[in-house]
Scaffold this active site. Structure first.
Site, mmCIF file in Angstrom:
data_model
loop_
_atom_site.group_PDB
_atom_site.id
_atom_site.type_symbol
_atom_site.label_atom_id
_atom_site.label_comp_id
_atom_site.label_asym_id
_atom_site.label_seq_id
_atom_site.Cartn_x
_atom_site.Cartn_y
_atom_site.Cartn_z
ATOM 1 N N ASP A 1 4.393 56.427 71.750
ATOM 2 C CA ASP A 1 2.942 56.867 70.982
ATOM 3 C C ASP A 1 2.938 58.045 70.209
ATOM 4 O OD1 ASP A 1 1.659 54.822 71.949
ATOM 5 O OD2 ASP A 1 0.530 56.026 73.513
ATOM 6 N N SER B 1 9.403 54.664 76.378
ATOM 7 C CA SER B 1 8.155 54.489 77.074
ATOM 8 C C SER B 1 6.939 54.631 76.285
ATOM 9 C CB SER B 1 7.870 55.642 78.100
ATOM 10 O OG SER B 1 7.706 56.984 77.307
ATOM 11 N N LYS B 2 5.886 54.157 76.877
ATOM 12 C CA LYS B 2 4.626 54.169 75.853
ATOM 13 C C LYS B 2 4.212 55.430 75.561
ATOM 14 C CE LYS B 2 0.188 52.612 75.357
ATOM 15 N NZ LYS B 2 0.149 53.374 74.169
ATOM 16 N N ARG B 3 4.556 56.545 76.173
ATOM 17 C CA ARG B 3 4.109 57.772 75.934
ATOM 18 C C ARG B 3 4.753 58.549 74.741
ATOM 19 N NH1 ARG B 3 4.609 62.571 79.438
ATOM 20 N NH2 ARG B 3 3.889 61.151 81.243
#
Ligand code: GLU
Length: 497
Positions: free
Chosen positions: A271, A266-268
């Site tokens: 990151d 996921s993006k999270r």
């Protein structure tokens, strides 16, 4: 998906402009593109922008520029009209309304007037131990406020009075729906497990399910190739095809892309691992689009042999949906960088040099196009990104200011300073300053002292580069040039003693 399909396939990439193009989205676009090109079909871009609450203004522009950068040219889509446009769902609203009305007329869908509060009440009221989360379905719908429970007349009155309503699909329980997924094989589900899904929201906008099915049908889509996250929606889509009396396209759900740390990428979680997720970030980081596509092609597919490096055109020749696996695949940045190095090798050194210029100048290095191109050519098996010239390979441009500690410990002996200094004195003059000239000077010195050549080679490398790895020593000395070599050898002898 049989290769023998006679009609040319029509496939689509159907992103929602709710954010910038994610690399998972780029992979979906790639597989659709490869499938279309492989089979002489048509690749369509459709923008699924009906969810206005999550709409991001510049997302469509980002998707278009990412596809353009990567070379995944679509045949029909926004700005590229074809027979079945428009290609933005927000411009097709009348079509969805017509089709929803048709389902209502046929008794396959109905109007529901329940307010959000009433829906909550229903869930509280009908919840039992056996069924803790009652859904809007055949078992509950007659206890709710809709055109089935109220009757046509009462419901027409509500519509006339402007009472907001949604349109729901009437899902009949007790039957099985089957479809074959090219990646997952036979999939069967019972209609008992599907609720009366909303097709049109109270603001008149279609839901994803309705718009997606209507468009896939009207656009003549033959094969739906999309991420696994859409698999749970497929039963709903199959029921819609059934309700319309349409043949459903063939289905292929691509495996999940997993984070190196586990779980979906996921993006999270990307990151936190410092992994970029947007295509534009890869572009900004200096990746070759061909390398990114090559890597993504292998993220869920393989050609069945050991070859890994392919251009986009070559991928078209070998891609087959049958070789897509169903198991989730881990994203691996190191492997992607390896692909980048392989692809960068086929770019002209002058071009790579030009691309490295901003990074070199930002590092305070005066740009010299022809020298930089020679460095690039020398590093063809080592340079992963143009901008690495300003970091890993900075010593080609600036004298080393320090020497790798471990290398010094291992390679710099008591006689090293003397050997390095002698070599500096004996550096051949400009005409003899080439690979063979340098090699014979060095070997003569080794012979004269009765030592192995390595005893000189390693300290010299350390002296001119500050590190212990790099391209072949004589080639690199030639590129650095006589004056630089002499200066660096003398300086290292002084510093390291
Ligand atoms: N709009 C959906 C998305 O954002 C499309 C899913 C599909 O391909 O059906 O990915």
């Amino acid at each position: 998906m049989p290769d023998s399909d006679t009609a040319a396939p029509r496939v689509r990439f159907a992103p929602s402009p709710t954010g910038y193009l994610h690399i998972g989205g780029l992979r979906t676009a790639l597989y659709n593109f490869l499938f279309a090109r492989r089979h002489g079909g048509v690749f369509i871009l459709r923008i699924e922008d009906t969810d206005r609450s999550r709409f991001v203004d510049d997302a469509e522009a980002d998707i278009l520029s990412a596809l353009d950068w990567s070379g995944l040219a679509f045949d029909e889509g926004p700005g590229k009209p074809g027979r079945v446009g428009p290609y933005r769902q927000s411009e097709r609203r009348a079509l969805y309304a017509e089709h929803a009305e048709q389902l209502v007329r046929d008794g396959a869908a109905y109007l529901a007037f329940d307010t959000p509060g009433e829906l909550d009440l229903m869930r509280d009221r009908l919840a039992t131990e056996a069924n803790p989360n009652p859904r809007y379905d055949a078992t509950t719908r007659l206890a709710m406020r809709n055109s089935l429970s109220l009757g046509d007349e009462a419901s027409a009155r509500l519509v006339n009075d402007g009472v907001p309503y949604v349109v729901r699909l009437r899902v009949d329980p007790g039957s099985d729906v089957r479809f074959t997924d090219s990646v997952r094989g036979e999939v069967t589900f019972s209609t008992d497990a599907v609720d009366d899904q909303v097709l049109v929201k109270s603001d008149g906008m279609p839901t994803y399910h309705l718009a997606n099915v209507v468009d896939d049908h009207l656009m003549g889509i033959t094969h739906v190739i999309r991420g696994e996250e859409w698999l749970p929606s497929t039963p709903k889509h199959m029921l819609l095809y059934r309700a319309f009396g349409w043949e459903a396209p063939a289905m292929a759900h691509l495996p999940l892309i997993l984070s190196p740390a586990g779980g979906k990428l996921s993006k999270r979680n990307a990151d936190t691992l410092g992994i970029p997720v947007f295509t534009s970030a890869y572009r900004e980081e200096g990746y070759e689009s061909s390398a990114l596509l090559n890597y993504l092609a292998f993220l869920g597919w393989n050609p069945g042999d050991d070859r890994e490096v392919y251009t986009l055109e070559e991928l078209v020749q070998v891609f087959s949906i049958e070789r897509v696996g169903s198991a989730g695949v881990h994203f691996d940045v190191a492997k992607l960088q390896w692909f980048n190095l392989q692809h960068l090798r086929s770019v002209d050194p002058t071009e790579i040099a030009a691309r490295s210029r901003p990074a070199l100048e930002a590092a305070g290095i005066t740009f010299d196009a022809s020298y930089t191109a020679r460095v690039v050519a020398l590093l063809s098996e080592r340079l992963a990104f143009p901008q690495d010239l300003a970091t890993t390979w900075r010593w080609f441009f600036d004298d080393p200011v320090s020497y790798e500690e471990q290398g010094v410990r291992k390679r710099w002996k008591e006689d090293s300073a003397g050997l390095v200094r002698t070599l500096a004195d004996r550096m051949p003059s400009d005409e003899g300053f080439d690979h063979d000239g340098l090699e014979s000077v060095l070997r003569d010195l080794a012979e004269e002292r009765g030592i192995g050549a390595g005893r000189i080679i390693h300290p010299v490398r350390l002296a001119v580069s500050g590190v212990t790895t790099g391209p072949g020593l004589f080639e690199l000395l030639v590129v650095l040039g006589r004056d630089t070599c002499v200066r660096r050898l003398v300086r290292a002898a002084e510093c390291l003693g």
